[in-house]
Design a protein around this motif. Structure first.
Motif, PDB file in Angstrom:
ATOM      1  N   PHE A  18       0.731  -1.173   0.097  1.00 30.73           N
ATOM      2  CA  PHE A  18      -0.080  -0.098  -0.017  1.00 30.73           C
ATOM      3  C   PHE A  18       0.832   1.127  -0.009  1.00 30.73           C
ATOM      4  O   PHE A  18       0.554   2.257  -0.850  1.00 30.73           O
ATOM      5  N   VAL A  22       0.906   4.597  -2.834  1.00 23.35           N
ATOM      6  CA  VAL A  22       0.713   5.844  -2.530  1.00 23.35           C
ATOM      7  C   VAL A  22       1.837   6.757  -3.184  1.00 23.35           C
ATOM      8  O   VAL A  22       1.511   7.614  -4.090  1.00 23.35           O
ATOM      9  N   ARG A  26      -0.580   7.102  -6.476  1.00 25.29           N
ATOM     10  CA  ARG A  26      -1.372   8.508  -5.568  1.00 25.29           C
ATOM     11  C   ARG A  26      -1.064   9.874  -5.825  1.00 25.29           C
ATOM     12  O   ARG A  26      -1.483  10.879  -6.312  1.00 25.29           O
ATOM     13  N   TRP A  91       8.096   6.082   5.124  1.00 26.97           N
ATOM     14  CA  TRP A  91       6.937   6.689   4.397  1.00 26.97           C
ATOM     15  C   TRP A  91       6.151   7.763   4.762  1.00 26.97           C
ATOM     16  O   TRP A  91       5.814   8.622   3.920  1.00 26.97           O
ATOM     17  N   ASN A 163     -14.618  10.433   9.664  1.00 26.64           N
ATOM     18  CA  ASN A 163     -13.180  10.098   9.313  1.00 26.64           C
ATOM     19  C   ASN A 163     -13.030   9.412   7.892  1.00 26.64           C
ATOM     20  O   ASN A 163     -12.048   9.279   7.072  1.00 26.64           O
ATOM     21  N   ASP A 210      -8.289  16.212  11.778  1.00 26.06           N
ATOM     22  CA  ASP A 210      -7.903  15.586  10.521  1.00 26.06           C
ATOM     23  C   ASP A 210      -8.347  16.160   9.158  1.00 26.06           C
ATOM     24  O   ASP A 210      -8.052  17.471   9.079  1.00 26.06           O
ATOM     25  N   ASP A 320      -6.639   8.641  10.436  1.00 21.90           N
ATOM     26  CA  ASP A 320      -5.520   7.706  10.280  1.00 21.90           C
ATOM     27  C   ASP A 320      -4.124   7.993  10.364  1.00 21.90           C
ATOM     28  O   ASP A 320      -3.183   7.664  10.998  1.00 21.90           O
ATOM     29  N   ARG A 324      -1.083   7.252  13.020  1.00 23.20           N
ATOM     30  CA  ARG A 324       0.151   6.734  12.545  1.00 23.20           C
ATOM     31  C   ARG A 324       1.513   7.622  13.377  1.00 23.20           C
ATOM     32  O   ARG A 324       2.298   6.846  13.842  1.00 23.20           O
ATOM     33  N   LYS A 356      -7.141   3.008   7.498  1.00 20.03           N
ATOM     34  CA  LYS A 356      -6.781   3.347   6.194  1.00 20.03           C
ATOM     35  C   LYS A 356      -5.320   2.966   5.854  1.00 20.03           C
ATOM     36  O   LYS A 356      -4.594   3.613   4.837  1.00 20.03           O
ATOM     37  N   SER A 357      -4.477   2.404   6.686  1.00 18.78           N
ATOM     38  CA  SER A 357      -3.134   2.219   6.534  1.00 18.78           C
ATOM     39  C   SER A 357      -2.747   0.810   7.452  1.00 18.78           C
ATOM     40  O   SER A 357      -3.520   0.548   8.307  1.00 18.78           O
TER      41      SER A 357
HETATM   42  O1  F6P Z   1      -7.466  11.499   6.421  1.00 14.89           O
HETATM   43  P1  F6P Z   1      -6.633  10.275   7.280  1.00 14.89           P
HETATM   44  O2  F6P Z   1      -7.720   9.425   7.982  1.00 14.89           O
HETATM   45  O3  F6P Z   1      -5.551  10.857   8.128  1.00 14.89           O
HETATM   46  O4  F6P Z   1      -5.908   9.366   6.211  1.00 14.89           O
HETATM   47  C1  F6P Z   1      -4.926   9.808   5.402  1.00 14.89           C
HETATM   48  C2  F6P Z   1      -4.451   8.512   4.890  1.00 14.89           C
HETATM   49  O5  F6P Z   1      -3.730   8.866   3.461  1.00 14.89           O
HETATM   50  C3  F6P Z   1      -2.883   7.881   3.366  1.00 14.89           C
HETATM   51  O6  F6P Z   1      -1.481   8.528   3.692  1.00 14.89           O
HETATM   52  C4  F6P Z   1      -2.221   7.456   2.105  1.00 14.89           C
HETATM   53  O7  F6P Z   1      -1.902   8.697   1.490  1.00 14.89           O
HETATM   54  C5  F6P Z   1      -3.284   7.092   4.521  1.00 14.89           C
HETATM   55  O8  F6P Z   1      -2.517   5.851   4.689  1.00 14.89           O
HETATM   56  C6  F6P Z   1      -3.055   7.928   5.755  1.00 14.89           C
HETATM   57  O9  F6P Z   1      -2.750   7.744   6.659  1.00 14.89           O
END
Ligand code: F6P
Length: 392
Positions: A18, A22, A26, A91, A163, A210, A320, A324, A356-357
């Motif tokens: 994943f 990105v 992405r 990352w 979220n 967020d 997310d 992290r 999401k990660s």
């Molecule tokens: O908006 P969120 O919930 O922080 O998610 C953003 C997410 O986008 C990503 O970075 C991918 O670009 C995810 O893995 C990341 O944590």
């Protein structure tokens, strides 16, 4: 800090993973989206082309000597990563670097006529102005007649699932989730969160926001409710000092969301007016600390931010990316205790996040096994599961 064995830091250099997708797919797509969103001038278009080549095939190049934030990035490991491929550094670091360089390319930091123009504003505005948002705000009118306790739980649910850009405060959604084969919520410490928020409180809630739009709106509603009910005396809303990760909320997005609420009429407008007053009276404060856009985990936060969080009755960390940064962007064994990986945090902390990660902590062995049996590893990144985790 408990003695937990360090897990490997997530890099983006494994094709098929994943994080690799990105960086390789992405980010180029975001550059294309930004190019189409504004009538950028030739200089900016050339800079975006150069960024596309650099982020996919090149090496990290240090900021120029006169960059306004060069010193800051030096303390954020820039020199250690310069000369390496974007894929071979953490990352988390590469992603933050991408947004920093993208803003440069479009002239966001100026000087010049494009200074301060958010390249993601069109998509943020479209979401905030969508009919879906109208429907969700109208649903607040039904909620207004319910007991305060029920409202609080529905608004927490809305903030959590917001979220996923899916305001969950429609009460009907709650039952639907319980019917799923694996529960939507993979960890639920919400009772502990309510006990930290009490029923009559003078304490401060820090909310580390967020995304803008359909996530920020329910975050604001939750804050408005807690203030109005006297469960907290004050709230501090931490947003990003500049556009980041496409949809992350900045101070300008807070203003847009408040205008959207007050213009909506009904219960939404009452919430909006309450927040407007709270801001003008100092019961709600905005913070846009540079570290909120830093490529580092919260464990390395500076002292002034640490003091902010230390003074809070609880800090709610949304989303997310913030998760992290809170637990460390590492391949933790999923059953690693959340309390252990957040022991560095200077006060009670609650994470509200859709998954999401790959990063995950604090699962029971049974929950992890059920998720893997039902979905392989897809549950980690699909955004279909969520968690509420608390370390008091
Ligand atoms: O908006 P969120 O919930 O922080 O998610 C953003 C997410 O986008 C990503 O970075 C991918 O670009 C995810 O893995 C990341 O944590």
């Amino acid at each position: 800090m408990p003695d937990i064995p360090a897990a490997p830091v997530i890099l983006g250099n494994e094709p098929g993973s994943f994080p690799h997708s990105v960086l390789a797919e992405r980010h180029p797509a975001i550059i294309r989206q930004v190019r189409e969103a504004f009538p950028y001038e030739p200089r900016q278009r050339r800079a975006l082309d150069a960024l596309l080549a650099n982020c996919t095939e090149g090496e990290i190049e240090p900021l120029p000597a006169d960059a306004h934030d060069r010193e800051r990035w030096e303390t954020w490991d820039m020199d250690a990563h310069a000369g390496h491929s974007w894929y071979d550094v953490p990352w988390l670091w590469s992603e933050s670097w991408f947004y920093r360089r993208l803003l440069d390319a479009v002239g966001y930091f100026g000087p010049g006529p494009w200074q301060g123009i958010d390249p993601f504003l069109p998509s943020k505005r479209a979401e905030l102005d969508s009919p879906a948002t109208d429907g969700e705000l109208a649903a607040l009118d039904d909620l207004a007649g319910r007991p305060a306790e029920e409202q609080a739980r529905a608004l927490l649910h809305g903030s959590l699932w917001g979220n996923r850009a899916d305001l969950g405060f429609r009460l009907s959604a709650e039952g639907a989730e319980e019917a799923a084969p694996v529960p939507g919520l993979v960890a639920d410490d919400s009772e502990r969160l309510w006990s930290l928020l009490g029923t009559a409180g003078t304490g401060t809630l820090c909310l580390v926001a967020d995304n803008a739009g359909r996530e920020l709106v329910p975050d604001l509603l939750l804050v408005a409710h807690l203030l109005a009910q006297g469960r907290i005396g004050r709230a501090v809303l931490h947003v990003k000092p500049h556009p980041y990760y496409v949809s992350d909320a900045t101070p300008a997005d807070v203003v847009d969301a408040l205008r959207r609420l007050t213009a909506a009429g009904g219960a939404a407008a009452a919430y909006g007016r309450g927040l407007w007053t709270a801001l003008s009276e100092g019961r709600l404060t905005l913070r846009a600390h540079p570290f909120s856009c830093s490529p580092l985990p919260y464990e390395r936060m500076p002292d002034d931010l640490r003091a902010d969080f230390a003074a809070a009755a609880v800090t709610l960390v949304k989303g997310d990316l913030n998760y992290r940064r809170l637990v460390g962007d590492r391949y933790w064994p999923p059953t690693t205790p959340f309390a252990d990986v957040t022991a560095h945090f200077p006060g009670p902390v609650a994470a509200l996040r859709t998954l999401k990660s790959d990063v995950i902590t604090g699962l029971t062995p049974g929950t992890e096994a059920a998720l893997v049996a039902a979905e392989g590893q897809r549950w980690r990144t699909g955004g279909t599961h969520a968690l509420v985790q608390v370390r008091a």
